[in-house]
Motif scaffolding. Sequence first.
Motif, PDB file in Angstrom:
ATOM      1  N   PHE A 123      41.485  27.045  21.110  1.00  0.00           N
ATOM      2  CA  PHE A 123      41.570  26.649  22.521  1.00  0.00           C
ATOM      3  C   PHE A 123      42.526  27.579  23.255  1.00  0.00           C
ATOM      4  O   PHE A 123      42.210  28.120  24.326  1.00  0.00           O
ATOM      5  CB  PHE A 123      42.060  25.203  22.610  1.00  0.00           C
ATOM      6  N   ALA A 124      43.713  27.799  22.673  1.00  0.00           N
ATOM      7  CA  ALA A 124      44.711  28.676  23.297  1.00  0.00           C
ATOM      8  C   ALA A 124      44.188  30.106  23.401  1.00  0.00           C
ATOM      9  O   ALA A 124      44.415  30.789  24.409  1.00  0.00           O
ATOM     10  CB  ALA A 124      46.010  28.645  22.491  1.00  0.00           C
ATOM     11  N   ALA A 125      43.471  30.573  22.368  1.00  0.00           N
ATOM     12  CA  ALA A 125      42.935  31.933  22.388  1.00  0.00           C
ATOM     13  C   ALA A 125      41.892  32.097  23.478  1.00  0.00           C
ATOM     14  O   ALA A 125      41.831  33.139  24.148  1.00  0.00           O
ATOM     15  CB  ALA A 125      42.334  32.276  21.019  1.00  0.00           C
ATOM     16  N   ALA A 126      41.053  31.075  23.675  1.00  0.00           N
ATOM     17  CA  ALA A 126      40.030  31.144  24.716  1.00  0.00           C
ATOM     18  C   ALA A 126      40.660  31.195  26.104  1.00  0.00           C
ATOM     19  O   ALA A 126      40.202  31.934  26.989  1.00  0.00           O
ATOM     20  CB  ALA A 126      39.090  29.950  24.605  1.00  0.00           C
ATOM     21  N   VAL A 127      41.719  30.430  26.309  1.00  0.00           N
ATOM     22  CA  VAL A 127      42.416  30.464  27.595  1.00  0.00           C
ATOM     23  C   VAL A 127      43.063  31.833  27.801  1.00  0.00           C
ATOM     24  O   VAL A 127      42.989  32.414  28.892  1.00  0.00           O
ATOM     25  CB  VAL A 127      43.473  29.341  27.668  1.00  0.00           C
ATOM     26  N   LEU A 128      43.673  32.362  26.754  1.00  0.00           N
ATOM     27  CA  LEU A 128      44.308  33.673  26.850  1.00  0.00           C
ATOM     28  C   LEU A 128      43.282  34.753  27.178  1.00  0.00           C
ATOM     29  O   LEU A 128      43.538  35.641  28.007  1.00  0.00           O
ATOM     30  CB  LEU A 128      45.015  34.000  25.536  1.00  0.00           C
ATOM     31  N   GLU A 129      42.118  34.694  26.550  1.00  0.00           N
ATOM     32  CA  GLU A 129      41.065  35.662  26.830  1.00  0.00           C
ATOM     33  C   GLU A 129      40.604  35.560  28.283  1.00  0.00           C
ATOM     34  O   GLU A 129      40.399  36.573  28.958  1.00  0.00           O
ATOM     35  CB  GLU A 129      39.893  35.436  25.883  1.00  0.00           C
ATOM     36  N   ALA A 130      40.434  34.340  28.783  1.00  0.00           N
ATOM     37  CA  ALA A 130      39.999  34.151  30.165  1.00  0.00           C
ATOM     38  C   ALA A 130      41.037  34.713  31.143  1.00  0.00           C
ATOM     39  O   ALA A 130      40.682  35.311  32.168  1.00  0.00           O
ATOM     40  CB  ALA A 130      39.764  32.665  30.445  1.00  0.00           C
ATOM     41  N   ILE A 131      42.306  34.548  30.815  1.00  0.00           N
ATOM     42  CA  ILE A 131      43.364  35.100  31.670  1.00  0.00           C
ATOM     43  C   ILE A 131      43.313  36.625  31.646  1.00  0.00           C
ATOM     44  O   ILE A 131      43.440  37.286  32.685  1.00  0.00           O
ATOM     45  CB  ILE A 131      44.742  34.599  31.190  1.00  0.00           C
ATOM     46  N   ARG A 132      43.078  37.190  30.459  1.00  0.00           N
ATOM     47  CA  ARG A 132      43.083  38.647  30.315  1.00  0.00           C
ATOM     48  C   ARG A 132      41.940  39.289  31.102  1.00  0.00           C
ATOM     49  O   ARG A 132      42.123  40.351  31.715  1.00  0.00           O
ATOM     50  CB  ARG A 132      42.972  39.013  28.839  1.00  0.00           C
ATOM     51  N   VAL A 133      40.765  38.675  31.068  1.00  0.00           N
ATOM     52  CA  VAL A 133      39.604  39.291  31.724  1.00  0.00           C
ATOM     53  C   VAL A 133      39.523  38.975  33.209  1.00  0.00           C
ATOM     54  O   VAL A 133      38.761  39.606  33.935  1.00  0.00           O
ATOM     55  CB  VAL A 133      38.289  38.858  31.045  1.00  0.00           C
ATOM     56  N   SER A 134      40.290  37.983  33.666  1.00  0.00           N
ATOM     57  CA  SER A 134      40.264  37.662  35.093  1.00  0.00           C
ATOM     58  C   SER A 134      41.013  38.742  35.858  1.00  0.00           C
ATOM     59  O   SER A 134      41.893  39.423  35.330  1.00  0.00           O
ATOM     60  CB  SER A 134      40.892  36.294  35.352  1.00  0.00           C
ATOM     61  N   SER A 135      40.676  38.907  37.100  1.00  0.00           N
ATOM     62  CA  SER A 135      41.323  39.912  37.956  1.00  0.00           C
ATOM     63  C   SER A 135      41.831  39.249  39.219  1.00  0.00           C
ATOM     64  O   SER A 135      41.239  39.393  40.296  1.00  0.00           O
ATOM     65  CB  SER A 135      40.338  41.035  38.302  1.00  0.00           C
ATOM     66  N   PRO A 136      42.906  38.499  39.117  1.00  0.00           N
ATOM     67  CA  PRO A 136      43.423  37.807  40.295  1.00  0.00           C
ATOM     68  C   PRO A 136      43.978  38.785  41.318  1.00  0.00           C
ATOM     69  O   PRO A 136      44.488  39.847  40.965  1.00  0.00           O
ATOM     70  CB  PRO A 136      44.535  36.919  39.728  1.00  0.00           C
ATOM     71  N   VAL A 137      43.863  38.427  42.572  1.00  0.00           N
ATOM     72  CA  VAL A 137      44.439  39.233  43.640  1.00  0.00           C
ATOM     73  C   VAL A 137      45.937  39.015  43.652  1.00  0.00           C
ATOM     74  O   VAL A 137      46.401  37.876  43.743  1.00  0.00           O
ATOM     75  CB  VAL A 137      43.850  38.837  45.005  1.00  0.00           C
ATOM     76  N   PRO A 138      46.746  40.064  43.476  1.00  0.00           N
ATOM     77  CA  PRO A 138      48.191  39.877  43.426  1.00  0.00           C
ATOM     78  C   PRO A 138      48.709  39.320  44.738  1.00  0.00           C
ATOM     79  O   PRO A 138      48.259  39.699  45.816  1.00  0.00           O
ATOM     80  CB  PRO A 138      48.728  41.292  43.164  1.00  0.00           C
ATOM     81  N   CYS A 139      49.658  38.419  44.632  1.00  0.00           N
ATOM     82  CA  CYS A 139      50.255  37.821  45.819  1.00  0.00           C
ATOM     83  C   CYS A 139      51.334  38.750  46.360  1.00  0.00           C
ATOM     84  O   CYS A 139      52.250  39.137  45.625  1.00  0.00           O
ATOM     85  CB  CYS A 139      50.877  36.451  45.480  1.00  0.00           C
ATOM     86  N   THR A 140      51.246  39.127  47.613  1.00  0.00           N
ATOM     87  CA  THR A 140      52.277  39.941  48.231  1.00  0.00           C
ATOM     88  C   THR A 140      53.433  39.059  48.647  1.00  0.00           C
ATOM     89  O   THR A 140      53.278  37.853  48.856  1.00  0.00           O
ATOM     90  CB  THR A 140      51.709  40.669  49.454  1.00  0.00           C
ATOM     91  N   GLU A 141      54.582  39.665  48.781  1.00  0.00           N
ATOM     92  CA  GLU A 141      55.780  38.903  49.120  1.00  0.00           C
ATOM     93  C   GLU A 141      55.596  38.236  50.472  1.00  0.00           C
ATOM     94  O   GLU A 141      55.201  38.851  51.458  1.00  0.00           O
ATOM     95  CB  GLU A 141      56.996  39.835  49.146  1.00  0.00           C
ATOM     96  N   GLY A 142      55.859  36.953  50.495  1.00  0.00           N
ATOM     97  CA  GLY A 142      55.742  36.202  51.732  1.00  0.00           C
ATOM     98  C   GLY A 142      54.367  35.615  51.950  1.00  0.00           C
ATOM     99  O   GLY A 142      54.171  34.787  52.837  1.00  0.00           O
TER     100      GLY A 142
END
Length: 332
Positions: free
Chosen positions: A264-283
Amino acid sequence: MGDVLAGFQTVWEFDTDSVLIRFERGIRTPKLLQALGERRIPFEALSGVELTPGKRGTVVLRAVPRPGADPLMDAADGQLKEAYDPYRLVLPAERETLADYYADQLRGVLGPDAATPAETHLVTVPAPPLSFKAYDGKASFDGTAVSFRWFWTGASSEKWKAGDQRFRIDELTGVEWRSPESRGSAGTAPKDDPVNGGGLEGGSARGGTARNGTGKGSPKGGGHGHLRLLRRSAGNQPAGRADKDPAAVVFGMGYGLVHQSLPFAAAVLEAIRVSSPVPCTEGAPAPNRAAAPRRDPADIAERIRHLGELHTAGLLTDDEFSAKKAELLAEL
């Protein structure tokens, strides 16, 4: 190579660019290996090969994965017992010459980057259970978000006050998995254990019975572990006790077993690795969580009843009870 090398409970089948590792089913095979079934390991995912003497007249051939190549081993973070290691092949000692031959063959096909960590996962993540029961809650993963639903019999008052949790993958930076089977013998817990009041991981075991916020005993019959989700919003803040952290579920022996919680933890880690979130800019405002599905009225009523019991027991103030009750009613 096209060859097959069979050991105890494990068989390696060599291909031109990978080795297929198959785990036999049976009472002698650890449940984690049974749950994995089989795994194909590309040669480029390996950093080396080891051949060492084993126990009771055996030798052990072990393929060494590159750091970052296998989400399962990344999540395990060196905590697996030897018997659970999916990269080990145990053979009778009289087959040492044959094992040495295959070790040399594998060394000859290692990739040019074998000595460096992998930038991406090269081994397919094992199929995880859609959900599993920990000691204080039920963890679920639908591929896009992780949900924790707390149990009245195990969750601390802090988790009940926070309510059930849902974390989108793009809100997370990683996972922290701690095995319940590597944290001391039955009835003990490690020094500075997050369940027992410390903020540090590891350390020597100490006696005593852990208690959670409900006043009930913590998991019995062994050590404690947990699965914690690492959130972007937490920044560099130190992690608190897992039994009080709404972003973590706590394991005990028999709750959150390794063969369930680690894939379960490995599947979540893989999903995080392959996702490409838009970085949050300051503010910039943090992304909003996806709206939770409409709750079942019977479920809401049950949760309010549990809150009432917490209130009667003195674990919730009048204001806390009223606020949480209003929050649950708003979900109808």
